[in-house]
Each structure stands twice: as structure tokens, then as C-alpha cells.
Write a protein that holds these residues in place. Structure first.
Motif, short mmCIF file in Angstrom:
data_model
loop_
_atom_site.label_atom_id
_atom_site.label_comp_id
_atom_site.label_asym_id
_atom_site.label_seq_id
_atom_site.Cartn_x
_atom_site.Cartn_y
_atom_site.Cartn_z
N MET A 1 0.69 -1.17 0.03
CA MET A 1 -0.18 0.07 0.05
C MET A 1 0.82 1.35 0.12
O MET A 1 0.58 2.28 -0.42
N CYS B 1 0.50 1.57 -3.83
CA CYS B 1 -0.71 2.59 -3.78
C CYS B 1 -0.26 3.89 -3.56
O CYS B 1 -1.27 4.73 -3.66
N LEU C 1 -7.86 5.33 -5.86
CA LEU C 1 -6.56 5.29 -6.66
C LEU C 1 -5.93 6.65 -6.47
O LEU C 1 -6.39 7.76 -6.64
N HIS C 2 -4.81 6.57 -5.65
CA HIS C 2 -4.16 7.64 -5.29
C HIS C 2 -3.25 8.03 -6.48
O HIS C 2 -2.99 7.35 -7.36
N GLN D 1 -10.60 0.12 -10.94
CA GLN D 1 -9.15 0.62 -11.62
C GLN D 1 -9.90 1.37 -12.69
O GLN D 1 -9.02 2.81 -12.89
N ALA E 1 -1.12 5.43 -9.29
CA ALA E 1 -0.77 4.26 -8.35
C ALA E 1 -1.08 3.13 -9.21
O ALA E 1 -2.05 3.07 -9.99
N GLU F 1 -1.91 0.28 -8.45
CA GLU F 1 -2.71 -0.47 -7.56
C GLU F 1 -3.82 0.30 -6.96
O GLU F 1 -3.51 1.47 -6.32
N GLN G 1 -6.35 1.37 -3.86
CA GLN G 1 -6.00 1.10 -2.24
C GLN G 1 -7.38 0.40 -1.84
O GLN G 1 -8.50 0.74 -1.97
#
Length: 465
Positions: free
Chosen positions: A43, A47, A194-195, A297, A327, A329, A331
């Protein structure tokens, strides 16, 4: 085929997994660490969640130390972290008094990936990257290893003890143990995000807007070192953080300038000049299912572009900003958690229940993201709290232990606190020590004398008392 064998197998190299592997190796156990990405940190790296929160207690004393403190000092030495900062302002709401436990430690996620890898290698951990855990090897109730998929095909990695640090309790799920997901009432889970990082931001105009628009930005704070003084001048980072912007977002939506609103927007400093971390995208989906992850996503990326356009048009300081990275990925705040003989509750956190088998401490408040509204719902404890060893053990299996915060046996409310870093790092270190001791003593983790675990953790500079 058996690809590797060890005393301890750690599945997942995230913020619980890499401390678990290092801690296990430091007990003298032969340890292998499996990670599906090409880097560690989970993360915190995949992330882009580039900050640690609330590492002190109500008296301002650091309670989350050990491997996290070592990580932090290495980041500081690389000019990738300013050290631990405190909030100066109404960050958690105009009517909430922020305790000394409320701290924030920003860092560069790229450098964290480098530091985590180096620490694991120095500890003698056998690291296998690009290895996705897809199953478990069992002999009756005894877990003997995991199955992985990689470019080399399918293989087994065998161990005396397995630590499930996947974050989603993937190993526990594959082993068929009892699992909970979401709220107890209806199973709904906190939203995925999504950061993203933006560059080209001018902090001066943004700060002026924050200070003159309290109805739009009610939550803000200067960030200042806990020990006094100033953030080092050579770290050209924004010196404040802010949350809100709901009024301006709602006004922009009917104008066609923003197609999505849910919850509030968070703007946090990143480690580069004119760089910020943005946390606002939100999708309600099941982060353990491929359809839910795919939808999250795709939708979050669409939201990110819309949000960046809104910021450029409406918020001073963002006129020349642009997204520098999103990111890889999403979160996941809330997926599978095990059911143990004891389920930690919100009351345990708020009342600071004392546990004789405590192996970690925390102070982060209960922060639940309401699935209906996306709003954060806070319950701030007056004291730091203990995390007991009894909630690490899934029912019905042996030699398997959980090694990250959001998979522990806890209520959905309690999860709102245990999921947030650096608590998962403390949980991972505790699980790694326990796994290493169990493997070396030839017993299952649940049969360990917790006084031995606590003593070994103290030797690794963990604060328990």
C-alpha cells in the motif's frame, strides 16, 4: 515442483509482509518472502500512500518503533523523509482537539521500495518477486506451504510456518478458514481509491485559498516537526495538508466540470517541489474479485482525470498542475478478515482494553469510510491501545498466522483503525517474530508462550509497555 523451502514463508511483501520477513529472519529462522510485484511496500509503494500516521501515544511518546523506526531513519538519511511531523490546525475537524498522538511522516514511495528491499536482503531473507500466491499446501489441518504462479510456471514454496501478509487474507481463504467481509449488517465494504501525484502545484495560492474558504476547506493543518524547529530547507515540500472541497465540487458538477463526487478531497505534501498527493477517487467494489478490481481501476482513472481538470479550473495553485503518476494498484481499505477465537471490537480500541498477550500497540483512530456517502466517520481514542496475539490465528488450521492489519480478527469498526499504517507494520513484525520462534521451537504459532514473543519483540526495539 518445489521452488524453495524455509522455516518461515511470508506471502506478500507489503507494509506487513516485509517487516514480517525481516523480523522472522532476525530470530534466526530461514525465511522466504513472496511478492507479486517487482518491489516491496504494498500500500505504501504500489498505492502511493506516502505517509505514516499516528505513531505516538497520548503523551507524545513514540509507540510504533522497531522496523518502522529503522525504515524511517534510513529514509531521512536519503533525504526522502522529513522525519515525524505534527498537525498545527483543525485537521480532524474544527471541533476536535488533536492529541499528541496525531503525527504524520511523509516519505518518497520510490525510496521506501529501495529501503525495504535493502533491509530484507541485509537480514538474509530469500526474496522471490513476481510471484503470485494462488493456493495452499495442506496436510489435514496443517499448512505446509503455498502454491505460486510466476513466469517460471506453477510451483510450491514449503515452510514450517506461513505468514499471510497478502492484505486480503488470500492464503487463509485458500486454506478454507472462516472469513468475514465488510459490515456485519450487510457486507458492504469501504470504498476503493486510486491515489495520484500531481506536480506543478503552487503552495502559496493554495494555502491562501484554504485560509479564506473555511466553508469549502474546514480541515487543514500546517505540518511542523514534533521536536520543534522547521522542516529542513533542502526538502522543498509543501508544509501543510488539507481536506474538504466538497462545496466547490458539488457546485462544479452541474456545470459539467466534474462528473463524480463522493466524500472529500485530500491534498497532502509529497517529497518534490510543487508535488502533492491527491486522495479523492472512490468506488464501492469488492477488492477480492477480478470484476470489482477491474471496475475500480477503470473508474478511478476516469475520476482522476476529471478531478485534475476541476482543480485546474477552480482551485488556486493548480492552474499549471498535471498528473505525474497514478498508483499501479487501487487502495483496498476493506476486504477479507479472519475469524479467530476472539474478535477485537471498537470498544477494545476506545476503552484501551488491556490484553496479557498484547504484541503491538496503536493510536490511530477508528476511521470508517461510509459505503453510502464516502464520508469518513471518526472515533478518536483518548489513549493508545493494545493489539492482542489471539486475533492473529485463523480457526481450523495450524502453522498459519496473519501478518497484516486489515486481515486480523476484528469487527468492521475496529478494522477502521487497524488497517491504517503504521499499525500493519507493527502487526507484521509481531507475526514475523512469532513465526520465527514457532519454526525454531517446532510448535505451532498458537501454542507459543506469548511472553517469549514479547521478549523477542523488545529485543527488536518494539514498544509494548
Amino acid at each position: 515442483p518445489v521452488l524453495a523451502s524455509a522455516d518461515v514463508v511470508v506471502a506478500g511483501g507489503g507494509m506487513g509482509g516485509y517487516p514480517a520477513a525481516i523480523a522472522a529472519a532476525r530470530t534466526g529462522a530461514k525465511t522466504v518472502l513472496l511478492e507479486r510485484y517487482g518491489f516491496l511496500g504494498g500500500m505504501l509503494t504500489a498505492c502511493l500512500a506516502g505517509r505514516f500516521c499516528w505513531e505516538n501515544d497520548e503523551n507524545g511518546r513514540q509507540i510504533i518503533a522497531g522496523i518502522w523506526e529503522e525504515t524511517k531513519q534510513r529514509l531521512v538519511a536519503l533525504n526522502a523523509c522529513p522525519g515525524t511531523l505534527r498537525f498545527d490546525g483543525p485537521m480532524y475537524g474544527p471541533h476536535i482537539t488533536i492529541p499528541p498522538s496525531a503525527t504524520n511522516t511523509p516519505f518518497d514511495p520510490e525510496m521506501l521500495a529501495y529501503v525495504a528491499m535493502g533491509m530484507a536482503q541485509e537480514a538474509g531473507v530469500n526474496i522471490l518477486l513476481h510471484a503470485t500466491v494462488v493456493g495452499v499446501v495442506k496436510d489435514g489441518a496443517r499448512v505446509r506451504g503455498v502454491i505460486i504462479e510466476s513466469k517460471s510456471g506453477r510451483a510450491a514454496v514449503m515452510g514450517k510456518v506461513v505468514v499471510d501478509a497478502t492484505g486480503d487474507a488470500d492464503v487463509c481463504h485458500a486454506a478454507g478458514v472462516p472469513i468475514q467481509k465488510g459490515r456485519e449488517s450487510d457486507g458492504r465494504m469501504m470504498g476503493l481509491s486510486l491515489h495520484m501525484h500531481a506536480v506543478g502545484v503552487q503552495p502559496g495560492p493554495l494555502w491562501a485559498y484554504v485560509q479564506t474558504h473555511p466553508d469549502d476547506v474546514p480541515r487543514w493543518a500546517r505540518l511542523v516537526p514534533v521536536g520543534g524547529g522547521q522542516i529542513p530547507a533542502h526538502l522543498d515540500m509543501m508544509r501543510f495538508a488539507c481536506h474538504g472541497f466538497q462545496a466547490s465540487m458539488q457546485a462544479a458538477k452541474p456545470r459539467g466540470e466534474l462528473y463524480f463526487t463522493s466524500g472529500e478531497r485530500g491534498i497532502w505534501p509529497a517529497m518534490g517541489a510543487g508535488e502533492v498527493e491527491l486522495n479523492v477517487t472512490r468506488v464501492e467494489a469488492d477488492g477480492t474479485e477480478i470484476a470489482g478490481l477491474t471496475r475500480a481501476q477503470l473508474e478511478c482513472r476516469k475520476q482522476a482525470v476529471s478531478i485534475m481538470g476541476f482543480l485546474r479550473r477552480n482551485i488556486p495553485g493548480f492552474q499549471n498542475a498535471y498528473i505525474s503518476k497514478t498508483a499501479p494498484e487501487v487502495q483496498r481499505r476493506d476486504t477479507r478478515r479472519i475469524v479467530a477465537d476472539y474478535v477485537m471490537s471498537a470498544r477494545d480500541i476506545l476503552a484501551a482494553t488491556e490484553f496479557p498477550d498484547a504484541v503491538a500497540k496503536g493510536s490511530y483512530p477508528i476511521e470508517v469510510h461510509n459505503p453510502e456517502t464516502g464520508q469518513r466517520e471518526w472515533q478518536i481514542p483518548r489513549r493508545s491501545y493494545q493489539i492482542p496475539y489471539r486475533i492473529f490465528h485463523p480457526k481450523g488450521v495450524e502453522n498459519l498466522i496473519v501478518g497484516t492489519g486489515r486481515s486480523l480478527s476484528a469487527s468492521h469498526e475496529a478494522l477502521g483503525a487497524l488497517r491504517v499504517n503504521p499499525i500493519p507494520m507493527a502487526v507484521g513484525q509481531a507475526a514475523g517474530v512469532a513465526a520465527g520462534l514457532a519454526a525454531r521451537q517446532g510448535v505451532t504459532p498458537a501454542k507459543l508462550d506469548t511472553s517469549d514473543i514479547r521478549e523477542a519483540l523488545r529485543r527488536q526495539d518494539v514498544v509494548l509497555d
